[in-house]
Structure formats: structure tokens, C-alpha cells
Design an enzyme around this catalytic site. Structure first.
Site, PDB file in Angstrom:
ATOM      1  N   ILE A   1      -4.718  46.011  29.461  1.00 31.67           N
ATOM      2  CA  ILE A   1      -5.894  46.844  29.748  1.00 31.67           C
ATOM      3  C   ILE A   1      -6.058  47.043  31.247  1.00 31.67           C
ATOM      4  O   ILE A   1      -6.308  48.160  31.721  1.00 31.67           O
ATOM      5  CB  ILE A   1      -7.159  46.211  29.136  1.00 31.67           C
ATOM      6  CG1 ILE A   1      -7.055  46.182  27.608  1.00 31.67           C
ATOM      7  CG2 ILE A   1      -8.409  46.979  29.564  1.00 31.67           C
ATOM      8  CD1 ILE A   1      -8.153  45.388  26.923  1.00 31.67           C
TER       9      ILE A   1
ATOM     10  N   HIS B   1      23.900  62.576  24.014  1.00 29.57           N
ATOM     11  CA  HIS B   1      24.071  62.745  25.460  1.00 29.57           C
ATOM     12  C   HIS B   1      23.599  64.137  25.869  1.00 29.57           C
ATOM     13  O   HIS B   1      23.948  65.123  25.227  1.00 29.57           O
ATOM     14  CB  HIS B   1      25.538  62.573  25.844  1.00 29.57           C
ATOM     15  CG  HIS B   1      25.795  62.823  27.306  1.00 29.57           C
ATOM     16  ND1 HIS B   1      25.467  61.899  28.274  1.00 29.57           N
ATOM     17  CD2 HIS B   1      26.315  63.899  27.951  1.00 29.57           C
ATOM     18  CE1 HIS B   1      25.796  62.385  29.455  1.00 29.57           C
ATOM     19  NE2 HIS B   1      26.318  63.610  29.291  1.00 29.57           N
TER      20      HIS B   1
END
Length: 475
Positions: A194, A454
Site C-alpha cells: 500500500i 518474439h
């Protein structure tokens, strides 16, 4: 006469609503009780995750990242921008819209799966001959009963002793998501998920952010090599993180807040800020549940005691998510919710705690699954390691974000993957391949031999797997 159900779920967060839907899909009569309200007072199921946690924080992270890219990175792509401004009110409104869409989606799923929804606070009244009686306190009060009960009441933000949240100056995650303007100076206590995510949001929008952390190391639960790489990136961004501090007196006033603390050198320091976000962890939420009436056992943390299958000490009562042991993660709660519903139905629900992924949605993102290198060393496990930097990945270069790396740890003898740790672009998405691989007890060679698209960021995972055996394809 109270309404009778096969299963009643108390709490409509990730663990609760998922458990209710799965139980209904398995043919049971199910009710779910949840007390979250929206601004109009209507139902807002989804728990902390949907209302003041995972979902709204990601919305703000996305908005603030767009703002930072427009100000600092568009020029690299030949895009000229002038006088870029942030409309905080509109950003918050968008966040609220995203929350409501998720709330409404859960209510739709309840209706679709014939789950009866009760808007109000659920609490135990006591045991009956055929299960439990539960009170629902909403606009009206009513009583329902069930043969099986699943408690999924989540957790609450932990406050500093003597420094309650006012959500104006001293903020929990709730207040941190609702600030109406960018503070000039923002202080945070706690450099966990957080703290880093909220610190990142408001730093990108222009706040001067300082994070104070009591531990001497940064992200102690993260692999040390990955944590160091992340810390370098945050330092470069201007996110000020002080480690090893001891927080003392905190004073609030009309002009903001002053935090007095002792730094790692033992020096007394005072920090003035407009706002203070306290993110020092969360505590299990059993407020108003009346656990005593049915004899539920709580541990020293206030969590409901359960066994490995989420059974409590009381037959017919189960508990899942943040209110029990284990990591306070929404997806962990979901997995437990599904597993419990299946166990009630006589099936064999399963949760593997060793393959639960963790993610911090900062930039760079940080994600990991399995054991860290320091854990393997402490356990005297013989291992091999392979790393591959995004700096050498073609897709990362095209994205303009080459920060970080993929790191893979494998058993020295069997080559079984023991842990995968990523810091860099899209780490939250890339970690899923590692989770799947570890669930099927794959080896590093298995990943190395799988064809990866790729150019893609996932090629870095393949290269890290190759590097475990000191090989490379060097895409």
C-alpha cells in the site's frame, strides 16, 4: 420463522462472493450477506479489494502513469505535449466508476447464479439443531439460518497506537484513494504494498513523497536481489524511502501533520507534511460478528482459527481470506472460497500456498512466486539461479522500459523450479507463467524449451530459465 439456506456466506469480498457463487453452482441454496455501501447508501459488494483496495488503487495507478508518461516520456516517441494538467476530481470520479462497475458485476453474478443477497451486517445469534442462526442488520432486521456458514469478513487497516484515522489528515488506504487534491508534501509510514503504490500515485502527480519504514531492509519478503533493483528504480524516480526508522510522536493541526522519528543513524528528525498515510498492515475483521455466541476460536492476532481446509473449531462453520491465517491477498481468498464450497459439496477443494503469486503494482512492477534465494540459503537447499535483464530484451527496449530483470531459482539436482522473481514491466502478467509451471512441478529446462513469442517480455523468462543452466539465446 427464519429463512433456511444450505450455505450462508458472511462477507461479499473476493473470498465471500466467489464462495457463494461456487456453492450455488454446485446446487446449494445460498445466501450472501454484505454491508458495504456506496455513496448513495446502496449495496457495494466486493469488499476491501473492490471498494478501497486492489481495484481503485489500480485505477489511480493507471491514471497517474498516463500523467507521468505525458509529462516525461512522450517526447521520446516524438509526441509533443504542452501544459499537461491533472484534474484530480475527474480522476477520482473515474476510479469511482470503475468501482461501481465491479460492484454491479458482482450483483449481476449473484442474480445469474441464484444467490440470495442480503445488504446489511451479518452476525451470529447462536447454534441451532440444524446449523446456525444469523442476524442480518440492514434497513430492516431479519433472521436467517444455514446448515453451513462461511465467514469471509476480511480485514481492516491497522492504525498506529494513539493516532486514529480521521481520513482527512491521517489516512488509511481508504482516505489515500480519495484525496481531492495533490498534497504538496506527503508522508507515509510503511513501505509495503500500500505504501509503495499510494506513494507512487501521488509522487507521479507532483507530491513530494517520503516513506518511513521501521525495518532495516527494503521489502524484506522479496528476494534481496530483486528488492535492491526495485529500490534503485524508486530512488531514481524521487520516491524518498528511509529505512530503519523509529516513529515517535505524531502531531496533527490545521496546517497538516508533523511526524517525529529517529532515523537509522539514531538522529532525531521531524517531518512536516500536508497528509500522512499509515500503511503498517491490516488486522482480521471480526467486529460485530458475535463469535462468542457460537464458540469460534480466535488467535493472538484476532484471526479466526482454522485448519488446513479452512474448517473452524465449530462444525459447520468455515472461514476464508483475510480473517484467517496466511497472506492477505484477494486471490488467496478466492481460492479458499472455491475450495470450501467444493468441500461442503463433498468434493476435494485444493489450495497450494506455495504457488500463490505476490504482486506490487508500482513502476517497475514487482512480482514473485515460490521461495526467495535467502529462504533457500536459510533452509540449506542446494539450488541454481539464472537471471536475465530487461535491458537485453527487444520488446522492453521498444516499450521504452528496460528496468529490472527476471530471476529463476531451481533445485540443483532435479532442476525443478523453486521460485521466480520479477521486477520490471508487466511483471504482474509475466508471473502467471511461473505459477503454472510450478503447479505442474516443471523444471527450468521445461520453460527454456517452450516456444515464446518474439518479440515479447516473456522471452526474458525463457532466458532466465536458460541461464539456470548457464546457457543463453540472447534475443
Amino acid at each position: 420463522m427464519s429463512k433456511q439456506f444450505d450455505v450462508v456466506v458472511i462477507g461479499g469480498g473476493p473470498g465471500g462472493y466467489i464462495a457463494a457463487i461456487r456453492a450455488a453452482q454446485l446446487g446449494m441454496q445460498v445466501a450472501c450477506i454484505d454491508e458495504w455501501k456506496n455513496a448513495a447508501g446502496g449495496p457495494a459488494p466486493g469488499g476491501t479489494c473492490t471498494n478501497v483496495g486492489c481495484i481503485p488503487s489500480k485505477a489511480l495507478l493507471q491514471s497517474s502513469e498516463h500523467f507521468e508518461h505525458a509529462n516525461h516520456h512522450f517526447a521520446e516517441h516524438g509526441i509533443t505535449t504542452k501544459d499537461v494538467k491533472i484534474d484530480v476530481a475527474k480522476m477520482i470520479a473515474r476510479k469511482d466508476t470503475v468501482i461501481k462497475q465491479n460492484n454491479d458485476g458482482i450483483l449481476y453474478l449473484f442474480k445469474k447464479n441464484k444467490v440470495t443477497f442480503f445488504h446489511g451486517r451479518g452476525s451470529f445469534v447462536g447454534k441451532t439443531e440444524d446449523g446456525c442462526e444469523i442476524k442480518v442488520a440492514g434497513k430492516t432486521e431479519e433472521s436467517i439460518s444455514a446448515k453451513q456458514v462461511i465467514v469471509a469478513t476480511g480485514s481492516n487497516a491497522r492504525a498506529l497506537p494513539g493516532v486514529p484515522f480521521d481520513e482527512e489528515t491521517v489516512l488509511s488506504n481508504d482516505g489515500a484513494l480519495c484525496m481531492g487534491a495533490v498534497p504538496r508534501k506527503l508522508a507515509l509510514i510503511g513501505s509495503g504494498v500500500i505504501g509503495l503504490e499510494m506513494g507512487s500515485v501521488w509522487r507521479r502527480l507532483g507530491a513530494d513523497v517520503t516513506i518511513l519504514e521501521g525495518l532495516p531492509t527494503f521489502l524484506g519478503a522479496v528476494d534481496e536481489q530483486i528488492a535492491r533493483e526495485a529500490k534503485k528504480a524508486f530512488d531514481k524516480q524521487g520516491l524518498k524511502i528511509e529505512l530503519g526508522v523509529k516513529v515517535g510522536e505524531i502531531k496533527t493541526g490545521k496546517k497538516g501533520v508533523t511526524v517525529h522519528y529517529t532515523n537509522a543513524k539514531g538522529e532525531a528528525v521531524s517531518l512536516d507534511a500536508d497528509k500522512l498515510i499509515v500503511s503498517i498492515g491490516r488486522v482480521p475483521n471480526t467486529n460485530g460478528l458475535n463469535v462468542e455466541s457460537v464458540g469460534l476460536q480466535l488467535d493472538e492476532r484476532g484471526a479466526i482459527v482454522v485448519d488446513g481446509d479452512c474448517r473452524t473449531s465449530v462444525p459447520g462453520i468455515w472461514a476464508v481470506g483475510d480473517v484467517v491465517r496466511g497472506p492477505m491477498l484477494a486471490h488467496k481468498a478466492e481460492e479458499e472460497g472455491v475450495a470450501v464450497a467444493e468441500r461442503i459439496a463433498g468434493q476435494h477443494g485444493h489450495v497450494n500456498f506455495n504457488t500463490i503469486p505476490w504482486v506490487i503494482y508500482t513502476s517497475p512492477e514487482i512480482a514473485w512466486v515460490g521461495r526467495t534465494e535467502q529462504q533457500l540459503k536459510a533452509d540449506a537447499v542446494a539450488y541454481k539461479t539464472g537471471t536475465f535483464p530487461f535491458l537485453a530484451n527487444g520488446r522492453a527496449r521498444a516499450l521504452g522500459d528496460t528496468t529490472g530483470m527476471v530471476k529463476m531459482l531451481a533445485d540443483a539436482k532435479t532442476d525443478e523450479i523453486l521460485g521466480v522473481h520479477i521486477v520490471g514491466p508487466m511483471a504482474s502478467e509475466l508471473i502467471a507463467e511461473a505459477v503454472v509451471a510450478m503447479e505442474f512441478r516443471a523444471s527450468a529446462e521445461d520453460i527454456a524449451r517452450i516456444c515464446h513469442a518474439h518479440p515479447s517480455l516473456s522471452e526474458a523468462t525463457k532466458e532466465a530459465a536458460l541461464a539456470v543452466d548457464k546457457r543463453t539465446l540472447n534475443f
